[in-house]
Design a protein around this motif. Structure first.
Motif, PDB file in Angstrom:
ATOM      1  N   PRO A   1       0.809  -1.216   0.000  1.00 24.71           N
ATOM      2  CA  PRO A   1       0.000   0.000   0.000  1.00 24.71           C
ATOM      3  C   PRO A   1       0.839   1.262   0.000  1.00 24.71           C
ATOM      4  CG  PRO A   1       0.179  -0.871   2.213  1.00 24.71           C
ATOM      5  CD  PRO A   1       0.919  -1.837   1.328  1.00 24.71           C
ATOM      6  N   LYS A   2       0.239   2.355  -0.441  1.00 24.02           N
ATOM      7  CA  LYS A   2       0.785   3.675  -0.139  1.00 24.02           C
ATOM      8  C   LYS A   2       0.375   3.973   1.295  1.00 24.02           C
ATOM      9  CE  LYS A   2       0.879   5.863  -4.638  1.00 24.02           C
ATOM     10  NZ  LYS A   2       0.264   6.820  -5.541  1.00 24.02           N
ATOM     11  N   VAL A   3       1.181   4.711   2.030  1.00 24.50           N
ATOM     12  CA  VAL A   3       0.826   5.018   3.421  1.00 24.50           C
ATOM     13  C   VAL A   3       0.534   6.518   3.556  1.00 24.50           C
ATOM     14  CG1 VAL A   3       1.469   4.789   5.843  1.00 24.50           C
ATOM     15  CG2 VAL A   3       2.280   3.103   4.174  1.00 24.50           C
ATOM     16  N   VAL A   4      -0.675   6.815   4.040  1.00 28.82           N
ATOM     17  CA  VAL A   4      -1.111   8.204   4.211  1.00 28.82           C
ATOM     18  C   VAL A   4      -0.978   8.572   5.681  1.00 28.82           C
ATOM     19  CG1 VAL A   4      -3.026   9.837   3.953  1.00 28.82           C
ATOM     20  CG2 VAL A   4      -2.812   7.899   2.370  1.00 28.82           C
ATOM     21  N   LYS A   5      -0.265   9.656   5.959  1.00 31.25           N
ATOM     22  CA  LYS A   5      -0.136  10.112   7.345  1.00 31.25           C
ATOM     23  C   LYS A   5      -1.243  11.134   7.627  1.00 31.25           C
ATOM     24  CE  LYS A   5       3.131  12.947  10.010  1.00 31.25           C
ATOM     25  NZ  LYS A   5       4.483  13.533   9.926  1.00 31.25           N
ATOM     26  N   VAL A   6      -2.043  10.846   8.665  1.00 28.70           N
ATOM     27  CA  VAL A   6      -3.005  11.856   9.110  1.00 28.70           C
ATOM     28  C   VAL A   6      -2.510  12.353  10.466  1.00 28.70           C
ATOM     29  CG1 VAL A   6      -5.379  12.364   9.773  1.00 28.70           C
ATOM     30  CG2 VAL A   6      -4.936  10.854   7.844  1.00 28.70           C
ATOM     31  N   GLU A   7      -2.068  13.589  10.500  1.00 26.71           N
ATOM     32  CA  GLU A   7      -1.522  14.153  11.729  1.00 26.71           C
ATOM     33  C   GLU A   7      -2.627  14.893  12.477  1.00 26.71           C
ATOM     34  OE1 GLU A   7       1.935  16.554  11.163  1.00 26.71           O
ATOM     35  OE2 GLU A   7       1.909  17.233  13.257  1.00 26.71           O
ATOM     36  N   LEU A   8      -2.854  14.491  13.722  1.00 25.26           N
ATOM     37  CA  LEU A   8      -3.885  15.132  14.537  1.00 25.26           C
ATOM     38  C   LEU A   8      -3.204  16.138  15.458  1.00 25.26           C
ATOM     39  CD1 LEU A   8      -5.982  11.952  15.476  1.00 25.26           C
ATOM     40  CD2 LEU A   8      -6.298  13.496  13.529  1.00 25.26           C
ATOM     41  N   LYS A   9      -3.542  17.394  15.272  1.00 25.59           N
ATOM     42  CA  LYS A   9      -2.964  18.457  16.108  1.00 25.59           C
ATOM     43  C   LYS A   9      -3.984  18.886  17.144  1.00 25.59           C
ATOM     44  CE  LYS A   9       0.682  20.552  13.633  1.00 25.59           C
ATOM     45  NZ  LYS A   9       1.140  21.368  12.536  1.00 25.59           N
ATOM     46  N   GLY A  10      -3.524  19.314  18.320  1.00 21.93           N
ATOM     47  CA  GLY A  10      -4.422  19.867  19.330  1.00 21.93           C
ATOM     48  C   GLY A  10      -5.251  18.809  20.023  1.00 21.93           C
ATOM     49  N   LYS A  11      -6.432  19.204  20.486  1.00 18.76           N
ATOM     50  CA  LYS A  11      -7.264  18.333  21.323  1.00 18.76           C
ATOM     51  C   LYS A  11      -8.731  18.581  20.971  1.00 18.76           C
ATOM     52  CE  LYS A  11      -7.277  17.131  26.268  1.00 18.76           C
ATOM     53  NZ  LYS A  11      -8.658  16.953  26.570  1.00 18.76           N
ATOM     54  N   LEU A  12      -9.525  17.533  20.973  1.00 24.38           N
ATOM     55  CA  LEU A  12     -10.961  17.698  20.672  1.00 24.38           C
ATOM     56  C   LEU A  12     -11.616  18.604  21.706  1.00 24.38           C
ATOM     57  CD1 LEU A  12     -12.133  14.067  19.742  1.00 24.38           C
ATOM     58  CD2 LEU A  12     -11.972  16.030  18.202  1.00 24.38           C
ATOM     59  N   GLN A  13     -12.501  19.463  21.261  1.00 24.37           N
ATOM     60  CA  GLN A  13     -13.222  20.363  22.156  1.00 24.37           C
ATOM     61  C   GLN A  13     -14.501  19.678  22.655  1.00 24.37           C
ATOM     62  OE1 GLN A  13     -11.749  23.505  22.953  1.00 24.37           O
ATOM     63  NE2 GLN A  13     -10.181  22.209  22.041  1.00 24.37           N
ATOM     64  N   PRO A  14     -15.100  20.186  23.741  1.00 24.68           N
ATOM     65  CA  PRO A  14     -16.313  19.558  24.262  1.00 24.68           C
ATOM     66  C   PRO A  14     -17.383  19.382  23.174  1.00 24.68           C
ATOM     67  CG  PRO A  14     -15.534  21.252  25.767  1.00 24.68           C
ATOM     68  CD  PRO A  14     -14.665  21.328  24.551  1.00 24.68           C
ATOM     69  N   TRP A  15     -18.077  18.254  23.205  1.00 24.50           N
ATOM     70  CA  TRP A  15     -19.148  17.877  22.275  1.00 24.50           C
ATOM     71  C   TRP A  15     -18.638  17.506  20.887  1.00 24.50           C
ATOM     72  CZ3 TRP A  15     -23.742  16.788  24.274  1.00 24.50           C
ATOM     73  CH2 TRP A  15     -24.163  17.457  25.436  1.00 24.50           C
ATOM     74  N   VAL A  16     -17.337  17.577  20.657  1.00 25.84           N
ATOM     75  CA  VAL A  16     -16.785  17.140  19.365  1.00 25.84           C
ATOM     76  C   VAL A  16     -16.137  15.774  19.615  1.00 25.84           C
ATOM     77  CG1 VAL A  16     -15.341  17.748  17.387  1.00 25.84           C
ATOM     78  CG2 VAL A  16     -16.330  19.554  18.822  1.00 25.84           C
ATOM     79  N   ALA A  17     -16.383  14.825  18.701  1.00 23.94           N
ATOM     80  CA  ALA A  17     -16.051  13.432  18.984  1.00 23.94           C
ATOM     81  C   ALA A  17     -15.130  12.840  17.923  1.00 23.94           C
ATOM     82  CB  ALA A  17     -17.346  12.620  19.052  1.00 23.94           C
ATOM     83  N   ALA A  18     -14.644  11.620  18.243  1.00 25.62           N
ATOM     84  CA  ALA A  18     -13.797  10.888  17.285  1.00 25.62           C
ATOM     85  C   ALA A  18     -14.506  10.736  15.943  1.00 25.62           C
ATOM     86  CB  ALA A  18     -13.446   9.521  17.855  1.00 25.62           C
ATOM     87  N   LYS A  19     -15.817  10.540  15.986  1.00 23.00           N
ATOM     88  CA  LYS A  19     -16.592  10.391  14.740  1.00 23.00           C
ATOM     89  C   LYS A  19     -16.425  11.621  13.856  1.00 23.00           C
ATOM     90  CE  LYS A  19     -19.908   8.134  12.437  1.00 23.00           C
ATOM     91  NZ  LYS A  19     -20.893   7.458  13.262  1.00 23.00           N
ATOM     92  N   ASP A  20     -16.333  12.787  14.477  1.00 17.71           N
ATOM     93  CA  ASP A  20     -16.184  14.022  13.701  1.00 17.71           C
ATOM     94  C   ASP A  20     -14.818  14.075  13.000  1.00 17.71           C
ATOM     95  OD1 ASP A  20     -18.743  15.037  14.496  1.00 17.71           O
ATOM     96  OD2 ASP A  20     -17.861  15.392  16.469  1.00 17.71           O
ATOM     97  N   ILE A  21     -13.811  13.403  13.598  1.00 20.77           N
ATOM     98  CA  ILE A  21     -12.488  13.346  12.955  1.00 20.77           C
ATOM     99  C   ILE A  21     -12.571  12.522  11.674  1.00 20.77           C
ATOM    100  CG2 ILE A  21     -10.088  12.602  13.182  1.00 20.77           C
ATOM    101  CD1 ILE A  21     -10.324  13.005  16.207  1.00 20.77           C
ATOM    102  N   ILE A  22     -13.147  11.326  11.769  1.00 22.64           N
ATOM    103  CA  ILE A  22     -13.183  10.476  10.566  1.00 22.64           C
ATOM    104  C   ILE A  22     -14.113  11.073   9.507  1.00 22.64           C
ATOM    105  CG2 ILE A  22     -14.869   8.834  11.576  1.00 22.64           C
ATOM    106  CD1 ILE A  22     -12.102   8.084   8.957  1.00 22.64           C
ATOM    107  N   LEU A  23     -15.168  11.750   9.937  1.00 21.28           N
ATOM    108  CA  LEU A  23     -16.019  12.418   8.938  1.00 21.28           C
ATOM    109  C   LEU A  23     -15.226  13.523   8.227  1.00 21.28           C
ATOM    110  CD1 LEU A  23     -19.458  12.569  10.810  1.00 21.28           C
ATOM    111  CD2 LEU A  23     -18.855  11.116   8.867  1.00 21.28           C
ATOM    112  N   GLU A  24     -14.338  14.181   8.973  1.00 21.30           N
ATOM    113  CA  GLU A  24     -13.493  15.220   8.367  1.00 21.30           C
ATOM    114  C   GLU A  24     -12.520  14.580   7.360  1.00 21.30           C
ATOM    115  OE1 GLU A  24     -13.949  18.276   8.651  1.00 21.30           O
ATOM    116  OE2 GLU A  24     -12.109  19.253   7.974  1.00 21.30           O
ATOM    117  N   VAL A  25     -11.943  13.434   7.742  1.00 21.09           N
ATOM    118  CA  VAL A  25     -11.033  12.739   6.816  1.00 21.09           C
ATOM    119  C   VAL A  25     -11.794  12.321   5.552  1.00 21.09           C
ATOM    120  CG1 VAL A  25      -9.461  10.778   6.509  1.00 21.09           C
ATOM    121  CG2 VAL A  25      -9.551  11.947   8.719  1.00 21.09           C
ATOM    122  N   LEU A  26     -13.038  11.857   5.736  1.00 25.15           N
ATOM    123  CA  LEU A  26     -13.852  11.464   4.574  1.00 25.15           C
ATOM    124  C   LEU A  26     -14.158  12.663   3.680  1.00 25.15           C
ATOM    125  CD1 LEU A  26     -16.042   8.807   6.283  1.00 25.15           C
ATOM    126  CD2 LEU A  26     -15.209   8.565   3.937  1.00 25.15           C
TER     127      LEU A  26
END
Ligand code: F3S
Length: 646
Positions: A156-181
């Motif tokens: 495979p090709k390898v894609v780096k997704v760098e997560l900076k900072g910290k999730l704010q209240p009411w924002v969830a892991a699901k919102d991260i993957i939706l952003e990647v999508l």
């Protein structure tokens, strides 16, 4: 040389020659663990049985029952009984119906950092949240892995997704993957593995990471992975599995083929609109429109962990589900279900007016809870393709549990941050551990009788490729034939997946209702097709059932990739016209002959075929790799694997 995490794990599992890391080049890896679910598992185990290997050779194999848990006829119940007994006999753990969704349970009880996991379900990458290389594949690939065979994939090709900072209240892991999508789209991950890095990783628990890797499947990616770190250790300790922990990370100066940066500090709640998981907008964009919601569904292998359900309960506590909304909740596992039952959170969910379903896929696979006509359904799931909910004109949105909860209590698509203070929910120090619904394999396998109800029929196995082929054309079709044309799905056909003689009665009936009886009468035959033959799903029955009906070769203008691979796996020769004009000259009923078939295949790519009826000759190509030639000569991957084992 510095390595990323994907390179480290794949290279440690290579069984093919170790060479340069060249994306696109085929490699073979050793598989440590397998999992199956019931809808694909029956076929995988029939194929495993046919290989004649008494005990699985993997470190761990688990058979889960979570998809077809409705028992309105004997078929699904027959399948469950077969799965239980075949597991006991061959060294496979069996997770009973009620124990939960395969990926959730596997994460809780079995996944380990640094291992390879192959599963007959597309969301197997969930275990990437634990630092496993976890890949979804067809049933036959799983059977081969259980028998000790390698799994072949393109580097495979390898894609780096760098997560900076910290999730704010009411924002969830699901919102991260939706952003990647949103960024990569549903096609953006093909041929790639997504590796998560950056300071934001440390703020995500293992179940949150698993939400992200789970939905990496929607990117079309081979899999997704997080490093194994202190949070991994804490989660494994809490699951009573501290001994399974090992730290794993990319080298500091590792390189990647692509890079994406996501700033968690500024990320807002996201939502995927109908009808694609990448049709993503921030929830605030819809908030002012007050789109009325008819159904909210919380569950699925994406978002039904303990913390997910505790957050839901905390939002619902003391509130009432909006009168126009039906809220349905399916806890991801018995562990989650029992914990929220014992700590009172289930009572808060029930008191709000929610409807509780069993721990299974349920509405995600269309097993009940179809929305009303034209309804808006907001779900914590991973797919929202048109019709998947069971209602053709329903509009399904995908969101976090927090956004689902906000929709349930307000009755419209609302920004969860408008609900006020976020109730504090922590991962438990200790999960409730009770594995009684996971049955260990028998210690006396010879005494176990595999129970085969009337829905379980022996697996037909192909024979070695003949020295020569002489067979009539049983069917001639045009361009863009789909796997749905070849092997239709639907409520009548699906329960027959472990019964090839019965399911083969449905082959090509949408195109020609007489095809199954004609093919059977001919004994052996050839199919002629146009361009893009076999497009659509990966369903292996579209190759296996024609093989049962005696189809020996398919000659077309071009193939869809996965179907061609399935034809090879089941020993059907996939040939392509050299001159497309030769397609026009062939009619249904014509007799096709290829002399010295085995010799011609081994000698080169081009073969000479005859239309005996018309007295003409034409050229075809096979385009098989050396390994694929061996598979075809052996009569399919099953026979090939058996011959390799000896
Ligand atoms: Fe089941 Fe839906 Fe996941 S069908 S395995 S909950 S994608």
């Amino acid at each position: 040389m510095a390595k990323n995490l994907v390179q480290k794990i794949l290279e440690a599992h290579l069984v093919s020659e170790k060479g340069e890391w060249t994306p696109g080049k085929e490699i073979a890896i050793r598989i440590d663990q397998t999992l199956t679910q019931d809808a694909t598992g029956t076929m995988a185990y029939l194929q495993f049985e046919a290989m004649g290997v008494p005990q699985v050779k993997t470190e761990l194999s688990v058979s889960y029952v979570d998809h077809n848990t409705l028992q309105s006829g004997f078929e699904n119940a027959d399948d469950h009984r077969f799965l239980q007994t075949v597991a006991a006999k061959h060294g496979i753990h069996f997770s009973r119906p009620g124990n939960g969704i395969c990926h959730q349970v596997h994460l809780e009880r079995f996944a380990k950092p640094g291992k390879t996991l192959l599963g007959s379900d597309s969301h197997t990458p969930t275990a990437g949240g634990m630092g496993s290389i976890a890949i979804g594949a067809g049933g036959l690939d799983i059977a081969v892995a259980m028998a000790g065979g390698a799994f072949y994939l393109n580097t495979p090709k390898v894609v780096k997704v760098e997560l900076k900072g910290k999730l704010q209240p009411w924002v969830a892991a699901k919102d991260i993957i939706l952003e990647v999508l949103r960024i990569m789209t549903v096609k953006g991950g093909v041929g790639k593995i997504v590796e998560y890095t950056g300071e934001g990783v440390a703020s995500l628990t293992v179940p949150e990471r698993a939400t992200i890797t789970n939905m990496g499947a929607e990117l079309g990616a081979t899999t997704s992975i997080f490093p194994s770190d202190e949070n991994t250790r804490v989660y494994l300790e809490a699951q009573g599995r501290g001994g399974d922990y090992s730290p794993l990370a990319a080298d500091a100066d590792a390189t990647y083929d692509e890079e994406i940066i996501i700033d968690l500090n500024t990320l807002a709640p996201n939502i995927a609109q109908p009808h694609s998981p990448d049709n993503v907008v921030p929830v605030p964009d819809l908030h002012s429109q007050k789109i009325p919601v008819n159904q909210v569904a919380v569950g699925s292998c994406t978002n039904s962990s303990y913390v997910d359900l505790m957050r839901l309960a905390a939002v619902l506590k003391g509130k009432t589900v909006h009168p126009n909304v039906s809220l349905v909740v399916s806890p991801g596992s018995k562990q989650v279900f029992e914990m929220i039952a014992r700590n009172g959170a289930l009572a808060d969910i029930l008191a709000s007016g929610a409807r509780i379903l069993e721990s299974a896929c349920g509405p995600c696979i269309g097993m009940g809870q179809a929305p009303s006509s034209g309804a808006v359904s907001v779900r914590s799931f991973n797919r929202n393709f048109e019709g998947r909910s069971g209602t053709a004109d329903a509009k399904v949105y995908l969101a976090s549990v927090e956004t689902c909860a906000a929709a349930a209590v307000t009755g419209y698509i609302a920004d969860p941050r408008e609900l006020g203070d976020l109730p504090n929910v922590e991962m438990p120090d200790q999960y409730l551990i009770d594995d009684r619904l996971v049955l260990s394999p028998s210690e006396q396998p010879d005494t176990v009788e595999v129970v085969r109800g009337p829905n379980i029929k022996p697996l037909p196995v192909n024979t070695e490729l003949a020295e020569a082929l002489t067979a009539p054309v049983s069917l001639k079709v045009g361009d863009n034939i789909t796997t749905d044309h070849i092997m239709p799905a639907g409520a009548k056909v699906l329960p027959l997946r472990s019964n090839i003689p019965a399911i083969s009665e449905h082959v090509y009936v949408r195109v020609d209702p007489n095809f199954p009886s004609r093919a059977k009468e001919l004994g052996k035959s050839v199919i002629i097709g146009g361009h893009n033959y076999g497009q659509g799903s990966s369903r292996e029955h579209a190759a296996l059932a024609p093989m049962y009906l005696g189809v020996k070769a398919v000659i077309v203008k071009s193939y869809a990739r996965i179907h061609r691979a399935n034809l090879i796996n089941f020993g059907l020769l996939p040939l392509t016209f050299v001159n497309e004009a030769d397609y026009d000259a062939i009619e249904q009923g014509d007799e096709i002959a290829i002399d010295n078939l085995r010799g011609q295949i081994e000698a080169g790519n081009e073969l000479t075929a005859k239309n005996v009826t018309k007295g003409t000759e034409f050229k075809v190509t096979h385009d098989l790799t050396g390994r694929q030639i061996d598979i075809i000569l052996a009569g399919g991957l099953l026979n090939y694997t058996k011959s390799q084992a000896v």
